[in-house]
Motif scaffolding. Sequence first.
Motif, mmCIF file in Angstrom:
data_model
loop_
_atom_site.group_PDB
_atom_site.id
_atom_site.type_symbol
_atom_site.label_atom_id
_atom_site.label_comp_id
_atom_site.label_asym_id
_atom_site.label_seq_id
_atom_site.Cartn_x
_atom_site.Cartn_y
_atom_site.Cartn_z
ATOM 1 N N ALA A 76 0.837 -1.198 0.000
ATOM 2 C CA ALA A 76 0.000 0.000 0.000
ATOM 3 C C ALA A 76 0.875 1.253 0.000
ATOM 4 N N PRO A 77 0.542 2.241 -0.812
ATOM 5 C CA PRO A 77 1.323 3.481 -0.845
ATOM 6 C C PRO A 77 1.502 4.069 0.559
ATOM 7 N N GLY A 78 2.740 4.455 0.844
ATOM 8 C CA GLY A 78 3.044 5.060 2.139
ATOM 9 C C GLY A 78 3.466 4.082 3.219
ATOM 10 N N GLN A 79 3.330 2.789 2.964
ATOM 11 C CA GLN A 79 3.706 1.770 3.955
ATOM 12 C C GLN A 79 5.170 1.377 3.746
ATOM 13 N N ARG A 80 5.988 1.568 4.796
ATOM 14 C CA ARG A 80 7.423 1.300 4.669
ATOM 15 C C ARG A 80 7.947 0.348 5.733
ATOM 16 N N ASP A 81 7.067 -0.272 6.512
ATOM 17 C CA ASP A 81 7.507 -1.196 7.551
ATOM 18 C C ASP A 81 8.060 -2.452 6.894
ATOM 19 N N ALA A 82 9.351 -2.738 7.134
ATOM 20 C CA ALA A 82 9.982 -3.910 6.524
ATOM 21 C C ALA A 82 9.329 -5.210 6.960
ATOM 22 N N ASP A 83 8.635 -5.218 8.092
ATOM 23 C CA ASP A 83 7.971 -6.441 8.553
ATOM 24 C C ASP A 83 6.862 -6.876 7.605
ATOM 25 N N ILE A 84 6.281 -5.929 6.871
ATOM 26 C CA ILE A 84 5.247 -6.283 5.889
ATOM 27 C C ILE A 84 5.855 -7.144 4.789
ATOM 28 N N LEU A 85 7.006 -6.712 4.275
ATOM 29 C CA LEU A 85 7.690 -7.469 3.232
ATOM 30 C C LEU A 85 8.143 -8.824 3.766
ATOM 31 N N ARG A 86 8.649 -8.858 4.982
ATOM 32 C CA ARG A 86 9.102 -10.123 5.568
ATOM 33 C C ARG A 86 7.942 -11.115 5.688
ATOM 34 N N LEU A 87 6.791 -10.615 6.101
ATOM 35 C CA LEU A 87 5.645 -11.507 6.266
ATOM 36 C C LEU A 87 5.146 -12.014 4.910
ATOM 37 N N ALA A 88 5.207 -11.158 3.898
ATOM 38 C CA ALA A 88 4.825 -11.588 2.555
ATOM 39 C C ALA A 88 5.732 -12.724 2.083
ATOM 40 N N TRP A 89 7.027 -12.601 2.318
ATOM 41 C CA TRP A 89 7.951 -13.654 1.918
ATOM 42 C C TRP A 89 7.771 -14.903 2.771
ATOM 43 N N ALA A 90 7.385 -14.727 4.027
ATOM 44 C CA ALA A 90 7.079 -15.897 4.858
ATOM 45 C C ALA A 90 5.913 -16.678 4.259
ATOM 46 N N ALA A 91 4.884 -15.948 3.801
ATOM 47 C CA ALA A 91 3.734 -16.600 3.177
ATOM 48 C C ALA A 91 4.139 -17.301 1.880
ATOM 49 N N MET A 92 4.985 -16.641 1.088
ATOM 50 C CA MET A 92 5.444 -17.263 -0.151
ATOM 51 C C MET A 92 6.251 -18.518 0.145
ATOM 52 N N THR A 93 7.079 -18.468 1.176
ATOM 53 C CA THR A 93 7.879 -19.635 1.565
ATOM 54 C C THR A 93 6.982 -20.808 1.951
ATOM 55 N N ARG A 94 5.924 -20.508 2.695
ATOM 56 C CA ARG A 94 5.019 -21.581 3.103
ATOM 57 C C ARG A 94 4.323 -22.193 1.884
#
Length: 245
Positions: A105-123
Amino acid sequence: MRDIRQGGYVARLALGPEDVARAQALRAAAFLGDEAASDADEHDAQCLHVLVEEARSGRLLCCFRVLMLDGGAGVARSYSARFYDLTALEAFEGRMAEMGRFCVAPGQRDADILRLAWAAMTRLVDDHGVAMLFGCSSFKGVEAAPYLDAFAVLGARHLAPRRWWPRVKAPSVFRFAERLRRHKPDLKAAMRHMPPLLRTYLMMGGWVSDHAVIDRQMGTLHVFTGVEISAIPAARRRLLRALAG
């Protein structure tokens, strides 16, 4: 895929048309700059859709879609095949997954969002026995000039293995590997201008096409990107699986 909860966020699969519509709206805001529009195409119906939400409010912060393929014989069904000649990948024998329309989402810069997305992809990769992950990694805008250092690094260090080489198909491309062969890149500038999604692919041992497609409809330059799961460094695999839980 089971829900993954970390740091105030939750990653889950879309449960129905309403969730997919929310993802399409976020994609329009992120890619087209239009919060009232919907970015939808015929590939959506074939894909799994992953949402990353704020756990407390349910606000959608990130999404991507995944097309599962039993092997390279099905690669022509992918979104990427619209822009790249992927004939070489038809010989790939393992299961494949195309990760597409990844956006935050525009304006969202928390690196934890990206980490969680990759966690989901890994699963998803582990759950489905995926052997290769691929997709299009996008640079914002259709002018190559701001990204010459990044493209020079890609051309010098990260080109696809010859056996999987993506060839030119789109009518408008920037052949960076050829054009920037003698360009000496500023490495700090290159990393600064490398899209976060692409940086993650590269840290996993990923590789790219030798050219970027100029996609005026989406307002991006993008490169075909692939990573063979067996080639991901062991330490990186352990980290991703720890995030996936």
